[in-house]
Motif scaffolding. Structure first.
Motif, PDB file in Angstrom:
ATOM      1  N   ASP A 155       0.838  -1.189   0.000  1.00 32.07           N
ATOM      2  CA  ASP A 155       0.000   0.000   0.000  1.00 32.07           C
ATOM      3  C   ASP A 155       0.881   1.250   0.000  1.00 32.07           C
ATOM      4  O   ASP A 155       1.725   1.430   0.871  1.00 32.07           O
ATOM      5  N   GLY A 156       0.688   2.100  -1.009  1.00 27.41           N
ATOM      6  CA  GLY A 156       1.480   3.316  -1.104  1.00 27.41           C
ATOM      7  C   GLY A 156       2.856   3.115  -1.708  1.00 27.41           C
ATOM      8  O   GLY A 156       3.656   4.058  -1.758  1.00 27.41           O
ATOM      9  N   LEU A 157       3.179   1.888  -2.168  1.00 30.93           N
ATOM     10  CA  LEU A 157       4.478   1.600  -2.775  1.00 30.93           C
ATOM     11  C   LEU A 157       4.235   0.904  -4.111  1.00 30.93           C
ATOM     12  O   LEU A 157       3.872  -0.267  -4.147  1.00 30.93           O
ATOM     13  N   TRP A 158       4.436   1.641  -5.211  1.00 32.12           N
ATOM     14  CA  TRP A 158       4.137   1.148  -6.550  1.00 32.12           C
ATOM     15  C   TRP A 158       5.435   0.964  -7.330  1.00 32.12           C
ATOM     16  O   TRP A 158       6.393   1.720  -7.142  1.00 32.12           O
ATOM     17  N   ILE A 159       5.453  -0.031  -8.194  1.00 25.20           N
ATOM     18  CA  ILE A 159       6.693  -0.349  -8.905  1.00 25.20           C
ATOM     19  C   ILE A 159       6.441  -0.558 -10.395  1.00 25.20           C
ATOM     20  O   ILE A 159       5.332  -0.841 -10.835  1.00 25.20           O
ATOM     21  N   SER A 160       7.530  -0.412 -11.146  1.00 24.03           N
ATOM     22  CA  SER A 160       7.548  -0.707 -12.584  1.00 24.03           C
ATOM     23  C   SER A 160       8.937  -1.203 -12.930  1.00 24.03           C
ATOM     24  O   SER A 160       9.929  -0.748 -12.349  1.00 24.03           O
ATOM     25  N   PRO A 161       9.057  -2.134 -13.883  1.00 25.99           N
ATOM     26  CA  PRO A 161      10.397  -2.576 -14.282  1.00 25.99           C
ATOM     27  C   PRO A 161      11.112  -1.572 -15.175  1.00 25.99           C
ATOM     28  O   PRO A 161      12.267  -1.795 -15.536  1.00 25.99           O
ATOM     29  N   TYR A 162      10.464  -0.464 -15.512  1.00 23.46           N
ATOM     30  CA  TYR A 162      11.049   0.479 -16.455  1.00 23.46           C
ATOM     31  C   TYR A 162      11.260   1.852 -15.840  1.00 23.46           C
ATOM     32  O   TYR A 162      10.716   2.191 -14.793  1.00 23.46           O
ATOM     33  N   GLU A 163      12.074   2.635 -16.511  1.00 25.58           N
ATOM     34  CA  GLU A 163      12.426   3.976 -16.062  1.00 25.58           C
ATOM     35  C   GLU A 163      11.193   4.864 -15.957  1.00 25.58           C
ATOM     36  O   GLU A 163      10.191   4.649 -16.635  1.00 25.58           O
ATOM     37  N   LEU A 164      11.268   5.849 -15.087  1.00 27.60           N
ATOM     38  CA  LEU A 164      10.186   6.811 -14.936  1.00 27.60           C
ATOM     39  C   LEU A 164      10.049   7.603 -16.230  1.00 27.60           C
ATOM     40  O   LEU A 164      10.994   8.256 -16.683  1.00 27.60           O
ATOM     41  N   THR A 165       8.865   7.520 -16.855  1.00 27.92           N
ATOM     42  CA  THR A 165       8.638   8.195 -18.130  1.00 27.92           C
ATOM     43  C   THR A 165       8.191   9.635 -17.896  1.00 27.92           C
ATOM     44  O   THR A 165       7.733   9.984 -16.804  1.00 27.92           O
ATOM     45  N   PRO A 166       8.291  10.497 -18.916  1.00 24.75           N
ATOM     46  CA  PRO A 166       7.831  11.885 -18.755  1.00 24.75           C
ATOM     47  C   PRO A 166       6.383  12.001 -18.286  1.00 24.75           C
ATOM     48  O   PRO A 166       6.101  12.814 -17.396  1.00 24.75           O
ATOM     49  N   PRO A 167       5.416  11.217 -18.815  1.00 25.63           N
ATOM     50  CA  PRO A 167       4.047  11.325 -18.285  1.00 25.63           C
ATOM     51  C   PRO A 167       3.956  10.973 -16.805  1.00 25.63           C
ATOM     52  O   PRO A 167       3.229  11.625 -16.060  1.00 25.63           O
ATOM     53  N   ALA A 168       4.698   9.951 -16.366  1.00 21.68           N
ATOM     54  CA  ALA A 168       4.670   9.586 -14.949  1.00 21.68           C
ATOM     55  C   ALA A 168       5.320  10.676 -14.102  1.00 21.68           C
ATOM     56  O   ALA A 168       4.843  11.002 -13.010  1.00 21.68           O
ATOM     57  N   ARG A 169       6.394  11.254 -14.606  1.00 23.37           N
ATOM     58  CA  ARG A 169       7.063  12.331 -13.878  1.00 23.37           C
ATOM     59  C   ARG A 169       6.124  13.524 -13.702  1.00 23.37           C
ATOM     60  O   ARG A 169       6.046  14.129 -12.626  1.00 23.37           O
ATOM     61  N   GLU A 170       5.385  13.878 -14.760  1.00 26.59           N
ATOM     62  CA  GLU A 170       4.443  14.999 -14.693  1.00 26.59           C
ATOM     63  C   GLU A 170       3.307  14.696 -13.717  1.00 26.59           C
ATOM     64  O   GLU A 170       2.867  15.564 -12.962  1.00 26.59           O
ATOM     65  N   LEU A 171       2.838  13.451 -13.718  1.00 26.56           N
ATOM     66  CA  LEU A 171       1.764  13.063 -12.812  1.00 26.56           C
ATOM     67  C   LEU A 171       2.204  13.220 -11.363  1.00 26.56           C
ATOM     68  O   LEU A 171       1.493  13.807 -10.532  1.00 26.56           O
ATOM     69  N   LEU A 172       3.383  12.713 -11.035  1.00 28.98           N
ATOM     70  CA  LEU A 172       3.860  12.749  -9.656  1.00 28.98           C
ATOM     71  C   LEU A 172       4.230  14.162  -9.226  1.00 28.98           C
ATOM     72  O   LEU A 172       4.134  14.504  -8.041  1.00 28.98           O
TER      73      LEU A 172
END
Length: 332
Positions: A155-172
């Motif tokens: 809970d509150g800890l999310w993962i991906s096997p890939y680098e943080l993408t620009p859309p994800a960076r903007e979201l966060l």
């Protein structure tokens, strides 16, 4: 584990428009069917459809006249459709924002299931904290993270096997200061049975069952499609259904590295089957859509076009360039 089908939007807002596409529901909602239908035949041309033709086409998918008119009205209010009127007759087409959004979504669906991005065994970890009184923001964030290829390890800890993408960076970046931390690195193995592998954030058995169900549903139809036995309204219905079903797979299985998955993973067989059904039904489905539209307009609509998978991929921006330490994954 939250169901990936709880995502609130078919595709998220692009940050520049107030556009909100219809919410997913159990089964196919009238609004969802209408969006898929119009996108399949006008996402690149933004052709206008007489409202009566949209109602008639939706009726062939089991949507009542009242349900179809309500769906059209709500989609127009959301900014998904643009309306125009000539005398007593009204027509609707996808708005520019909706067409761009749906086109990008279609490209993502097809490119993200076409090949596996090389993986260097790095994981991106997103840890965030939101107050209890921000439940709506928390649900939206989780849905958008899921859409971007992340899954909750805890809970509150999310993962991906890939680098943080620009859309994800903007979201966060939209979160309040001090509410999010992002790490990128390799897992450290522990000599204990209590350790949880990152891949367990995804329900691999459930994803496999979804692939198997998709193959069972569509493999028997493929010979009928290829022999030209699926025509008219049946071709339109089948094409809408296969797209509406397949487009969920990139969220279920966001290019998960094959080395972490069971042998014989069904991502490619499912994509190949989808492309065969969707593309082979393009011509008979387009003929039928044109025939229905012609019943309600004297001039017809030259912009109606059944897009193939190659058409939808053609505008893709391609893969992101690799980073220095870890390779980028899907760009969404």
């Amino acid at each position: 584990m939250a169901s990936p089908f709880d995502i609130e939007e078919i595709y998220p807002d692009d940050g520049e428009h107030s556009l909100r596409l219809p919410r997913r529901q159990a089964g196919n909602s009238p609004q969802g069917v209408a969006v898929t239908l119009l996108a399949d035949y006008s996402v690149r041309t933004r052709a206008a459809f007489p409202s009566a033709a949209i109602v008639a086409l939706l009726a062939e998918s089991g949507v009542t006249t009242a349900g179809a008119r309500t769906a059209i009205s709500r989609l127009a209010r959301r900014g998904v459709l643009e309306g125009s009127r000539q005398g007593r007759h009204s027509s609707y087409r996808l708005s520019r924002a909706a067409a761009a959004n749906l086109s990008a979504g279609a490209q993502w669906i097809l490119t993200s299931t076409a090949a596996t991005t090389p993986w260097d065994r790095c994981w991106t970890t997103v840890a965030f904290s939101l107050p209890q009184d921000r439940g709506a923001q928390r649900r939206t964030l989780r849905g958008q993270l899921r859409w971007l290829g992340y899954a909750p390890l805890y809970d509150g800890l999310w993962i991906s096997p890939y680098e943080l993408t620009p859309p994800a960076r903007e979201l966060l970046a939209q979160l309040s200061a001090g509410r999010v931390t992002v790490f990128r690195g390799r897992q450290t193995a522990l000599d204990t049975t209590s350790q949880r592998a990152p891949i367990e954030a995804w329900d691999i058995d459930a994803i496999k069952r979804h692939y198997e169900e998709f193959l069972r549903r569509w493999e028997p139809m493929l010979p009928l499609v290829r022999s030209g036995q699926v025509e008219g309204s049946a071709a339109v219905r089948a094409r809408t259904e296969v797209m509406d079903t397949f487009r969920r797979f990139p969220t279920l299985d966001p290019q998960l590295p094959l080395e972490l998955l069971p042998a014989g993973w069904l991502r490619q067989p499912a994509r190949q089957l989808f492309a065969a059904v969707y593309d082979d039904l393009a011509e008979p489905a387009e003929r039928h859509v044109r025939a229905v539209v012609a019943r309600f307009t004297a001039s017809g609509e030259p912009g109606i076009q059944a897009h193939t998978t190659a058409d939808l991929v053609a505008g893709s921006r391609g893969d992101a360039s690799p980073g220095e330490a870890c390779r980028d994954g899907p760009t969404r």
